[in-house]
Design a protein around this motif. Structure first.
Motif, PDB file in Angstrom:
ATOM      1  N   GLY A  43     -69.265 -64.066 -83.358  1.00  0.00           N
ATOM      2  CA  GLY A  43     -67.893 -64.566 -83.295  1.00  0.00           C
ATOM      3  C   GLY A  43     -67.687 -65.691 -82.314  1.00  0.00           C
ATOM      4  O   GLY A  43     -66.620 -65.819 -81.719  1.00  0.00           O
ATOM      5  N   ALA A  44     -68.713 -66.512 -82.104  1.00  0.00           N
ATOM      6  CA  ALA A  44     -68.539 -67.629 -81.176  1.00  0.00           C
ATOM      7  C   ALA A  44     -67.876 -68.816 -81.862  1.00  0.00           C
ATOM      8  O   ALA A  44     -67.178 -69.587 -81.220  1.00  0.00           O
ATOM      9  CB  ALA A  44     -69.892 -68.048 -80.601  1.00  0.00           C
ATOM     10  N   LEU A  45     -68.113 -68.966 -83.164  1.00  0.00           N
ATOM     11  CA  LEU A  45     -67.653 -70.170 -83.854  1.00  0.00           C
ATOM     12  C   LEU A  45     -66.587 -69.851 -84.897  1.00  0.00           C
ATOM     13  O   LEU A  45     -66.619 -68.816 -85.537  1.00  0.00           O
ATOM     14  CB  LEU A  45     -68.829 -70.856 -84.557  1.00  0.00           C
ATOM     15  CG  LEU A  45     -69.934 -71.421 -83.678  1.00  0.00           C
ATOM     16  CD1 LEU A  45     -71.086 -71.912 -84.536  1.00  0.00           C
ATOM     17  CD2 LEU A  45     -69.415 -72.555 -82.801  1.00  0.00           C
ATOM     18  N   SER A  46     -65.671 -70.801 -85.037  1.00  0.00           N
ATOM     19  CA  SER A  46     -64.692 -70.698 -86.104  1.00  0.00           C
ATOM     20  C   SER A  46     -64.232 -72.101 -86.450  1.00  0.00           C
ATOM     21  O   SER A  46     -64.307 -73.005 -85.617  1.00  0.00           O
ATOM     22  CB  SER A  46     -63.500 -69.856 -85.630  1.00  0.00           C
ATOM     23  OG  SER A  46     -62.479 -69.894 -86.592  1.00  0.00           O
ATOM     24  N   ALA A  47     -63.766 -72.285 -87.666  1.00  0.00           N
ATOM     25  CA  ALA A  47     -63.160 -73.571 -88.002  1.00  0.00           C
ATOM     26  C   ALA A  47     -61.815 -73.628 -87.298  1.00  0.00           C
ATOM     27  O   ALA A  47     -61.043 -72.685 -87.370  1.00  0.00           O
ATOM     28  CB  ALA A  47     -62.987 -73.684 -89.498  1.00  0.00           C
ATOM     29  N   VAL A  48     -61.556 -74.711 -86.582  1.00  0.00           N
ATOM     30  CA  VAL A  48     -60.274 -74.846 -85.904  1.00  0.00           C
ATOM     31  C   VAL A  48     -59.639 -76.187 -86.275  1.00  0.00           C
ATOM     32  O   VAL A  48     -60.310 -77.095 -86.745  1.00  0.00           O
ATOM     33  CB  VAL A  48     -60.397 -74.724 -84.362  1.00  0.00           C
ATOM     34  CG1 VAL A  48     -61.010 -73.396 -83.980  1.00  0.00           C
ATOM     35  CG2 VAL A  48     -61.200 -75.866 -83.780  1.00  0.00           C
TER      36      VAL A  48
ATOM     37  N   ASN B 188     -70.402 -65.261 -87.637  1.00  0.00           N
ATOM     38  CA  ASN B 188     -69.403 -64.205 -87.717  1.00  0.00           C
ATOM     39  C   ASN B 188     -69.838 -63.041 -88.591  1.00  0.00           C
ATOM     40  O   ASN B 188     -69.723 -61.896 -88.184  1.00  0.00           O
ATOM     41  CB  ASN B 188     -68.079 -64.765 -88.239  1.00  0.00           C
ATOM     42  CG  ASN B 188     -67.451 -65.695 -87.236  1.00  0.00           C
ATOM     43  OD1 ASN B 188     -66.885 -65.264 -86.253  1.00  0.00           O
ATOM     44  ND2 ASN B 188     -67.589 -66.994 -87.439  1.00  0.00           N
TER      45      ASN B 188
ATOM     46  N   LYS C 199     -66.901 -62.258 -71.849  1.00  0.00           N
ATOM     47  CA  LYS C 199     -66.155 -63.518 -71.843  1.00  0.00           C
ATOM     48  C   LYS C 199     -65.079 -63.554 -72.921  1.00  0.00           C
ATOM     49  O   LYS C 199     -64.289 -64.450 -72.960  1.00  0.00           O
ATOM     50  CB  LYS C 199     -67.127 -64.695 -72.047  1.00  0.00           C
ATOM     51  CG  LYS C 199     -67.933 -65.015 -70.812  1.00  0.00           C
ATOM     52  CD  LYS C 199     -68.849 -66.187 -71.041  1.00  0.00           C
ATOM     53  CE  LYS C 199     -69.946 -65.841 -72.002  1.00  0.00           C
ATOM     54  NZ  LYS C 199     -71.141 -66.698 -71.862  1.00  0.00           N
TER      55      LYS C 199
ATOM     56  N   ALA D 290     -65.775 -74.800 -83.930  1.00  0.00           N
ATOM     57  CA  ALA D 290     -65.843 -74.778 -82.467  1.00  0.00           C
ATOM     58  C   ALA D 290     -65.627 -73.364 -81.940  1.00  0.00           C
ATOM     59  O   ALA D 290     -65.111 -72.511 -82.649  1.00  0.00           O
ATOM     60  CB  ALA D 290     -64.772 -75.707 -81.898  1.00  0.00           C
ATOM     61  N   PRO D 291     -66.006 -73.142 -80.677  1.00  0.00           N
ATOM     62  CA  PRO D 291     -65.650 -71.873 -80.046  1.00  0.00           C
ATOM     63  C   PRO D 291     -64.135 -71.824 -79.792  1.00  0.00           C
ATOM     64  O   PRO D 291     -63.453 -72.846 -79.892  1.00  0.00           O
ATOM     65  CB  PRO D 291     -66.397 -71.908 -78.708  1.00  0.00           C
ATOM     66  CG  PRO D 291     -67.440 -72.949 -78.858  1.00  0.00           C
ATOM     67  CD  PRO D 291     -66.876 -73.953 -79.812  1.00  0.00           C
ATOM     68  N   ALA D 292     -63.645 -70.655 -79.446  1.00  0.00           N
ATOM     69  CA  ALA D 292     -62.228 -70.495 -79.154  1.00  0.00           C
ATOM     70  C   ALA D 292     -61.787 -71.477 -78.077  1.00  0.00           C
ATOM     71  O   ALA D 292     -62.523 -71.743 -77.122  1.00  0.00           O
ATOM     72  CB  ALA D 292     -61.955 -69.068 -78.697  1.00  0.00           C
ATOM     73  N   PHE D 293     -60.612 -72.025 -78.228  1.00  0.00           N
ATOM     74  CA  PHE D 293     -60.005 -72.966 -77.269  1.00  0.00           C
ATOM     75  C   PHE D 293     -60.891 -74.198 -77.054  1.00  0.00           C
ATOM     76  O   PHE D 293     -60.809 -74.862 -76.043  1.00  0.00           O
ATOM     77  CB  PHE D 293     -59.655 -72.267 -75.950  1.00  0.00           C
ATOM     78  CG  PHE D 293     -58.985 -70.949 -76.194  1.00  0.00           C
ATOM     79  CD1 PHE D 293     -57.726 -70.904 -76.775  1.00  0.00           C
ATOM     80  CD2 PHE D 293     -59.622 -69.758 -75.919  1.00  0.00           C
ATOM     81  CE1 PHE D 293     -57.121 -69.691 -77.070  1.00  0.00           C
ATOM     82  CE2 PHE D 293     -59.034 -68.544 -76.215  1.00  0.00           C
ATOM     83  CZ  PHE D 293     -57.769 -68.507 -76.786  1.00  0.00           C
ATOM     84  N   GLU D 294     -61.772 -74.400 -78.030  1.00  0.00           N
ATOM     85  CA  GLU D 294     -62.690 -75.531 -78.006  1.00  0.00           C
ATOM     86  C   GLU D 294     -63.468 -75.634 -76.705  1.00  0.00           C
ATOM     87  O   GLU D 294     -63.729 -76.708 -76.179  1.00  0.00           O
ATOM     88  CB  GLU D 294     -61.938 -76.816 -78.358  1.00  0.00           C
ATOM     89  CG  GLU D 294     -61.561 -76.792 -79.831  1.00  0.00           C
ATOM     90  CD  GLU D 294     -60.493 -77.790 -80.222  1.00  0.00           C
ATOM     91  OE1 GLU D 294     -60.799 -78.965 -80.191  1.00  0.00           O
ATOM     92  OE2 GLU D 294     -59.374 -77.342 -80.558  1.00  0.00           O
TER      93      GLU D 294
END
Lengths: 159, 587
Positions: free
Chosen positions: B171-176, B165, B586, B185-189
């Motif tokens: 911006g592919a990964l974030s703590a979810v 990030n 995407k 994980a990426p958005a919406f896992e």
């Protein structure tokens, strides 16, 4: 999780919400709050539009949505039931109250009835421990709820 | 700058205001263990989330232990980095992390490279007291053509998130999620392939465990080598020779070109070729394209697309396809050296050798994980047969050499095979930030001016600063050049162009810190960025030792055009050496 196919007017509403917070990523939580009030939930499509508008990654938006239990990606019923499972409510029998709701509505916690009328969730402490066990339906608060009252409460919602 | 006096483990230390306890301790040789902390000094990357609590120390007068990585020194502070209280706390923290970590060190692909494993050894963990037989969190594995995610091994240090990030701005990964369900994980896992991931792999390069690892095709390479019906050739990228030695205990910056060639030959490759040859070819195509656009511009053509952007870096290509879909006509259409090599091998070399396309296996050794993805892009596959069959990383080559019982250090120095192994110094410097554009300038200058360059070193294009700018005098015509490495810097440069702030003729972009030498397939630097500097120096050393240092002087390149391609940007060259880009969006 269920998604929502957004129409032009939906996108405009999201943009309006974001604009009202000057598209500031620092206000993401407030924006998500408003969007959830508007749509009833935060489907993938809504999160994508918010991310794009605020110029932040959708992964980050999803991270926030999944972190706070208040946010939901599943549509709620017209009447969202929340049973408090905080310590005070729990020791005064909240679990039995939840079980009764589950039985009456035939759904699990986190679920929605087929007709979309009711959804059932549990939450942690609404700060009304004196009224334990507490149930919230929409914005209405029911205090000292006993399992025997559950059917009556549900029947009072006729729409 | 105001200085502060403190005492660490009874040693008096004077540090600048704002220095953390961790940094102050390091100054006097006290190495406090860290896991989530990340500091790449030479690249100005620092992340100190203070999340793992491994680095706690005791500060006199303070009730709780303090995380040293994120606690700044205050005047008169008295710090103890290793008393019993500290040691016990650290041990408990580590045991708690290990209690939710798979115990598969014997078979884990990160074994021996894993910071968590090293720390467990260092701290003498022999058993995990924390809740035995307790349930562990599990998560599905995600396989992409370039990297694997095994989140069971994730310790939530979130270094990958910082890199993805803040450094790369992908911006592919974030703590979810949260608690035991928490995962990066990426958005919406989604799977990585469905996310904006560019496969730069920098998350893999900083992952302290085996949670993020490269997708490894080594077994397929071994199978091809053992197949008597196949001719197997290999190409090695310039950055590999400047780093491979580290895996065998050699000093960072040791050039091992000759030993690498010997090792590859000994592994059974029929021919050992060089991606640097294709880099020279790239310069012929890209340089000609650059000159074409510039001369049109100078003649007053207002529609010409400038600046021209380099297109050698596959993560960068993925990045602009995702984030700058409106600028797809600006990058050079030249394929990357890996793909140019593959195309020439499968279309020209097959003719030369009388081998059928499907019987020729092209393997590439790359410092890069995105190359694994690039060689599988549809545009580079003909009738189900890819131009480059398998791409393995520098680290994977090292473990292959080790598994074949070779004493790397004792190998003789051997030379690449011809014709696809001959290269100039210009091809070599492709491996470092600023190198591609310097190589292009060497050739473009001579073609444009018709004069010989007295000095081929354009030092103004070199360095490790994230964004650099220089103007090169093309005999009266000033050519403005921009250079960026790391995708976050690329974004800044591109946004600057879009807003009209910058005016460049040509821009070089590489996704990884320092360029390919800092690629995610290289030996892990474990946060020591001086290693990247040493590799950069090695690359320039190899260039300066070459007899030929300008791509257009490569005799085999000249021959390739005479015999096969015609001239740069010819129809055949267009067909075989150029590509086009696709809008991804995407997000």
């Amino acid at each position: 999780m269920s998604n929502l196919k957004l129409q032009e007017c939906h996108i405009k509403s999201i943009h309006d919400i974001c604009d009202s917070y000057k598209n500031d990523p620092g206000d993401l939580i407030k924006i998500l709050h408003s969007a959830q009030t508007h749509f009833g939930y935060l489907p993938e499509s809504v999160q994508r539009v918010i991310a794009k508008r605020l110029k932040i990654s959708v992964a980050k938006v999803y991270g926030v949505v999944t972190f706070y239990s208040f946010f939901t990606m599943t549509p709620k019923g017209r009447h969202a039931i929340s049973v408090c499972m905080g310590t005070a409510c729990y020791v005064r029998g909240a679990e039995k109250v939840v079980d009764e709701f589950k039985k009456q509505l035939n759904i699990k916690v986190g679920g929605v009835t087929e007709d979309g009328k009711f959804s059932l969730d549990s939450l942690r402490c609404v700060g009304a421990c004196g009224l334990a066990p507490v149930v919230l339906i929409g914005e209405k608060v029911y205090g000292r709820v006993e399992p025997g009252q559950v059917k009556e409460i549900l029947d009072s919602y006729t729409d | 700058m105001e200085n502060i006096k403190i005492k660490i483990d009874n040693i008096d230390v004077e540090v600048a205001k704002g220095t953390t306890i961790y940094q102050a301790a390091k100054k006097v040789g006290i190495d406090i263990p860290v896991l989530c902390y990340l500091n790449l000094e030479h690249l100005n990357i620092e992340s100190r989330p203070g999340g793992c609590r491994i680095c706690v120390v005791e500060v006199e007068g303070r009730r709780n232990l303090a995380p040293s990585c994120s606690t700044e020194c205050t005047p008169g502070m008295v710090i103890n980095t290793h008393n019993l209280r500290v040691m016990n706390a650290r041990k408990t923290v580590l045991e708690l992390i290990l209690s939710d970590h798979p115990k598969e060190c014997l078979t884990c692909s990160s074994s021996g490279q894993c910071d968590l494993q090293t720390l467990s050894q260092k701290m003498g963990i022999r058993e995990i007291h924390a809740v035995e037989h307790a349930e562990m969190s599990t998560y599905r594995k995600d396989f992409s053509p370039a990297l694997k995610r095994d989140m069971d091994k994730c310790i939530m240090c979130r270094r990958c998130e910082t890199i993805c990030n803040e450094v790369q701005t992908v911006g592919a990964l974030s703590a979810v999620n949260r608690g035991f369900m928490a995962v990066v994980a990426p958005a919406f896992e989604q799977d990585l392939v469905d996310s904006p991931c560019t496969f730069c792999g920098q998350c893999v390069a900083v992952c302290p465990t085996g949670a993020l690892t490269p997708y490894d095709d080594t077994q397929k390479v071994l199978r091809a080598l053992a197949d008597p019906t196949k001719t197997v050739i290999v190409q090695t990228a310039p950055a590999v020779r400047a780093a491979l030695g580290e895996e065998f205990g050699l000093e960072p910056g040791t050039l091992v070109t000759g030993k690498m060639v010997a090792a590859l030959r000994s592994l059974g490759f029929d021919k050992v070729f060089d991606t640097d040859f294709a880099a020279d070819l790239t310069i012929m195509e890209e340089g000609t394209e650059l000159l074409g656009r510039i001369s049109k511009f100078l003649k007053g053509d207002k529609d010409v697309k400038l600046p021209i952007l380099t297109s050698c870096c596959p993560a960068w290509v993925n990045f602009f396809e995702e984030y700058y879909p409106c600028m797809l006509d600006i990058p050079s259409t030249a394929r990357s050296p890996q793909q140019m090599f593959g195309s020439i091998a499968k279309n020209y070399y097959t003719q030369l050798m009388g081998v059928k396309r499907e019987d020729l296996v092209v393997v590439s050794v790359m410092p890069c994980l995105a190359k694994k993805y690039e060689c599988q892009r549809e545009e580079f596959i003909t009738d189900g047969n890819p131009d480059v069959d398998f791409s393995i990383s520098t680290r994977e080559l090292a473990s292959l050499i080790k598994s074949c019982n070779m004493n790397f250090d004792k190998l003789p120095d051997e030379d690449f095979d011809n014709p696809l192994g001959e290269s100039t110094g210009a091809g070599v410097i492709f491996g470092v930030t600023g190198g591609v554009i310097e190589a292009a300038v060497r050739t473009a200058y001579e073609i444009h001016t018709g004069k010989k360059l007295n000095k081929v070193d354009f030092t103004e294009l070199r360095g490790l600063e994230g964004i650099r700018m220089a103007t090169i005098d093309f005999d009266g015509t000033p050519i403005h050049i921009g250079i960026a490495h790391q995708l976050g810097n690329a974004r800044k440069l591109l946004d600057g162009i879009r807003s009209g702030m910058y005016n460049f003729h040509a821009i070089e972009i590489m996704a990884c810190p320092g360029g390919c030498i800092g690629g995610a397939g290289q030996p892990l630097h474990h946060g020591d960025s001086s290693i990247i500097k040493a590799r950069s120096e090695a690359i320039y050393r190899e260039d300066s030792q070459k007899k030929l240092r300008k791509s257009h002087e490569n005799p085999y390149i000249i021959k390739l055009y005479e015999e096969f391609l015609g001239h740069p940007m010819s129809e055949k060259a267009h067909h075989l050496l150029h590509t086009h880009y696709f809008e991804k969006d995407k997000i």
